[in-house]
Design a protein around this motif. Structure first.
Motif: not given
Length: 419
Positions: A9-13, A16-18, A110-113, A115-125
């Motif tokens: 999921r991290s790789f796909l995120s 996708l962002m790039v 920045l917007l995509i980042s 969104i990605f950071t929030r998703n990362l926080e939800k999945n890991i933190m």
């Protein structure tokens, strides 16, 4: 539905962002370039056509080469200045538009980042916070609240493992609590068991000193009573000695091949004199079984002695009857020891082989220390077998031992204390 993994999921995120960023940037720049090119082309054509008066000709070829003629060179120069000024204005507009394009791309990134950071926080933190909270609860001795997490497979496995660890700690705490209680009760019981024969021996000696036993027959009786009491003390101390060797791992076995039917018959015959004196009965039922087992003869005899002593203490029969029998099993032989006693309450059966266990209250009044059956279980398992207890017209202990030759050389070495 297959659960996603953090790595995937991290790789796909990230990918996708790039990809989205590049596509947006490319689309915006293509649009800007197209608009700019169309504007310049239109303006260029218009300017050139204006430079050419009616007497001149304007011919735009496919290669965008422009051929023209002029009536007046000065007019042409003036119009050319106007054209260059217009070109400068277009250039500045392009720079501004390109700058705005870059700012828009940065904002999108920045917007995509975010969104990605929030998703990362939800999945890991989130699971990490749950694990930290769980560890803090354990530190405060709260072992009943489980971690509940549904998400990535790895973190679900970690949380499940954490819950299992928490359950294990809780079971071990409960086990240690029961063990310490049993040990405390055992120490109290041993103190009582030692004090009882010591008191009797002291009373006997005092009677001899005071001349109560005036005749040789009375003196003999007193001395025999004192001797029996010393035997009780010796048996208790031996049990404690064996338990200490078990707990320190310092009790190697001398395993050898034994014909089990002959061993049982010899054991019963060797006990007959003592049994007759105590008005007890014991018989061996070996049938036509002839089978060798790998066992320690000294410890096998200790097993039978402990079982017989247990029946003497708890059978509660005027005439104790015991039996040792054999039955073949798929991998060896089953030795069955049974008595004609009152048995054990069904709810207590799972615990009779636990260390220091002494059964119900009525049994606690007996001179038992809760070590005999524990030693039986340890020795049977040390010789590669297993043991269980049941009720069947009395208390029955079934012990399975493997046939000779089924233990590997490594196992034999371990049983003989070779590490």
């Amino acid at each position: 539905m297959e659960k996603g993994t953090v790595k995937r999921r991290s790789f796909l995120s990230n990918a996708l962002m790039v990809l989205v960023t590049l596509l947006i940037f490319l689309a915006i720049n293509l649009a800007v370039v197209k608009i700019y090119a169309e504007s310049v082309e239109k303006e260029l054509k218009t300017s050139i056509e204006d430079l050419i008066d009616g007497s001149g000709t304007s011919n735009f070829s496919d290669s965008d080469n422009v051929k023209y003629q002029h009536k007046d060179g000065r007019e042409l120069l003036g119009d050319l200045d106007d054209f260059l000024e217009s070109w400068t204005i277009h250039r500045n507009e392009f720079i501004l538009l390109f700058g705005a394009d870059g700012i828009i791309c940065i904002l999108v990134l920045l917007l995509i980042s975010q969104i990605f950071t929030r998703n990362l926080e939800k999945n890991i933190m989130e699971p990490l916070d749950l694990l930290a909270q769980g560890a803090d609860r354990i530190r405060h001795n709260d072992l009943t609240t489980e971690i509940r997490y549904v998400g990535d497979a790895e973190f679900e496995d970690v949380c499940i493992t954490f819950n299992h660890m928490q359950e294990h700690i809780l079971r071990e705490q409960e086990k240690n609590r029961k063990y310490e209680k049993a040990r405390t009760d055992m120490i109290a019981g041993i103190s009582h068991d030692l004090r009882t024969p010591l008191t009797a021996i002291r009373g006997t000696i005092k009677g001899l000193i005071d001349g109560i036993a005036a005749t040789p027959e009375m003196q003999e009786k007193f001395l025999q009573a004192a001797y029996r009491r010393t035997g009780d003390m010796d048996g208790l101390l031996n049990q404690l000695f064996y338990v200490s060797k078990i707990e320190t791992g310092n009790m190697p076995l001398s395993v050898q091949k034994i014909e089990i039917a002959d061993f049982i018959r010899n054991y019963v015959n060797g006990k007959q004199e003592l049994l007759d004196k105590e008005k007890e009965q014991m018989q061996a039922e070996t049938g036509d079984i002839h089978l060798d087992v790998d066992a320690d003869p000294e410890q096998l005899q200790r097993i039978f002695d402990n079982l017989l002593e247990n029946s003497r203490k708890y059978a509660e029969r005027d005439v104790l009857k015991t039996e040792l029998s054999l039955k073949r099993t798929e991998g060896g032989v089953e030795i069955c020891f049974r008595d004609n006693g009152v048995g054990v309450p069904e709810e207590k059966l799972p615990y009779v082989f636990d260390e220091f266990y002494r059964g119900d209250e009525s049994r606690n009044k007996k001179e038992g220390n809760g070590l005999g059956l524990y030693i039986v279980k340890y020795l049977v398992e040390a010789m590669g077998g297993n043991v269980r207890g049941e009720n069947a017209d009395g208390f029955v202990v079934r012990m399975e031992l493997p046939a000779a030759g089924t233990l590997s050389e490594v196992q034999k070495g371990e049983k003989n204390g070779v590490q």
